[in-house]
Design an enzyme around this catalytic site. Structure first.
Site, short mmCIF file in Angstrom:
data_model
loop_
_atom_site.label_atom_id
_atom_site.label_comp_id
_atom_site.label_asym_id
_atom_site.label_seq_id
_atom_site.Cartn_x
_atom_site.Cartn_y
_atom_site.Cartn_z
N SER A 15 32.67 45.75 53.73
CA SER A 15 33.10 44.78 52.66
C SER A 15 31.94 44.52 51.53
CB SER A 15 33.92 43.43 52.61
OG SER A 15 33.99 42.45 51.40
N HIS A 40 35.93 48.72 51.61
CA HIS A 40 36.47 47.75 51.49
C HIS A 40 37.33 47.49 50.20
CE1 HIS A 40 39.09 44.68 53.34
NE2 HIS A 40 38.79 43.86 52.39
N ASP A 42 37.70 44.01 48.01
CA ASP A 42 38.89 42.95 47.60
C ASP A 42 38.73 42.52 46.40
OD1 ASP A 42 39.16 41.91 50.47
OD2 ASP A 42 36.42 41.75 50.64
N MET A 44 40.85 40.35 43.86
CA MET A 44 40.94 38.20 43.77
C MET A 44 41.64 37.85 42.06
SD MET A 44 39.16 36.56 46.42
CE MET A 44 38.07 37.78 47.81
N HIS A 73 42.67 45.46 49.37
CA HIS A 73 42.99 44.69 49.90
C HIS A 73 43.45 43.38 48.51
CE1 HIS A 73 42.42 40.50 52.47
NE2 HIS A 73 43.38 40.22 52.04
N MET A 75 44.56 40.55 47.18
CA MET A 75 45.02 39.23 46.45
C MET A 75 44.85 38.91 45.79
SD MET A 75 41.34 38.34 49.25
CE MET A 75 40.75 40.40 48.88
N MET A 144 44.15 38.59 58.66
CA MET A 144 43.67 37.86 57.91
C MET A 144 42.88 37.16 59.06
SD MET A 144 42.44 38.72 55.03
CE MET A 144 40.88 37.58 54.67
C1 DX5 Z 1 37.93 37.27 52.44
C2 DX5 Z 1 37.55 38.93 52.06
C3 DX5 Z 1 36.68 39.92 52.72
C4 DX5 Z 1 35.60 39.18 52.67
C5 DX5 Z 1 34.96 39.17 54.41
O1 DX5 Z 1 39.10 37.00 51.27
O2 DX5 Z 1 39.62 39.53 52.21
O3 DX5 Z 1 37.12 40.76 53.60
O4 DX5 Z 1 34.58 40.04 52.05
O5 DX5 Z 1 33.97 38.86 54.80
P1 DX5 Z 1 33.00 38.49 55.81
O6 DX5 Z 1 33.20 39.68 56.59
O7 DX5 Z 1 31.82 37.45 55.14
O8 DX5 Z 1 34.22 37.49 56.32
ZN ZN Z 2 38.95 41.68 52.48
#
Ligand code: DX5
Ligand code: ZN
Length: 230
Positions: A15, A40, A42, A44, A73, A75, A144
């Site tokens: 990520s 990956h 993220d 948000m 992903h 969010m 998650m």
């Molecule tokens: C959290 C994200 C994850 C995050 C994972 O909301 O969706 O993808 O970056 O990071 P680690 O592996 O450090 O928990």
């Molecule tokens: Zn994620």
């Protein structure tokens, strides 16, 4: 670039939320050297989760340098508004939280209509059974194992039971559907998540918090692979 997902091998998806945003290209190249299968990303919005990260322009830039498929992903609230944009920007996989969409089947179909693979995400409090009636519309499921919003959080132990329940549900599908796990996965627990059914492993801190991110990817893959059923 299309993603090819597997239910029999372990795939590592670092990520970039834990990367250095001033050096994203460099940090993507580092994990690709280590054998990352997917990147990956993220996204948000500060509404669905208490953090704001990156949007369509950054995904487009990442797509221009990444040699592995982008796993985006979302969010964000009302993700339908942005699915086409993220697909055009280069997302090979797009996942939406079931908690954000009133018409999940339609949203998954919308993702597929762009050519991207469609995933549904469950937060720790959303039960596996929420996916029972959309199995035909899913290319992957993301479980998650932390409450979404930040990297570097601790793995919620109940997530192992959750993975098993999701795996039981997906066993009823006509096609194999891989399970992705996201949040707090580290070298010490990757074997357990693979044993519980996860095959796509997201890792933020465990990769970019390590002194050598490429070596960290390789170590995660090795530890996950030995835990696969024989
Ligand atoms: C959290 C994200 C994850 C995050 C994972 O909301 O969706 O993808 O970056 O990071 P680690 O592996 O450090 O928990
Ligand atoms: Zn994620």
């Amino acid at each position: 670039m299309n993603a090819s997902l597997s239910t029999t091998a372990v795939q590592i998806a670092p990520s970039v939320l834990s990367a250095d945003f001033a050096h994203l290209g460099r940090d993507v190249a580092a994990v690709e050297r280590g054998g990352a299968d997917l990147i990956h990303v993220d996204v948000m919005d500060g509404h669905f989760v208490p953090n704001i990260t990156i949007g369509v322009p950054v995904v487009k830039s990442l797509a221009s340098v990444a040699t592995r498929p982008l796993d985006v992903h979302l969010m964000i609230e009302q993700p339908d508004r942005f699915i086409d944009d993220f697909a055009r920007a280069g997302a090979a996989m797009i996942s939406v939280h079931v908690e954000t969409v009133p018409h999940l089947q339609r949203t998954l179909a919308l993702i597929r209509s762009t050519g991207a693979l469609a995933g549904a995400v469950l937060t720790p409090s959303t039960p596996a059974i929420a996916l029972e009636d959309v199995l035909d519309d899913l290319d992957f499921v993301l479980v998650m194992s932390v409450n979404p919003g930040f990297s570097g959080q601790s793995f919620i132990p109940n997530s192992l039971d959750k993975l098993r329940r999701v795996a039981d549900l997906l066993a009823r599908s006509r096609r194999p559907i891989p399970i992705e796990i996201d949040g707090g996965v580290v070298l010490d627990n990757i074997g357990q998540v693979v044993e519980a059914g996860a095959r796509i492993i997201v890792a933020g801190n465990a990769v970019y918090g390590a002194p050598d991110p490429a070596a960290a990817v390789a170590a995660l893959r090795a530890a996950g692979t030995v835990a696969l059923p024989r």
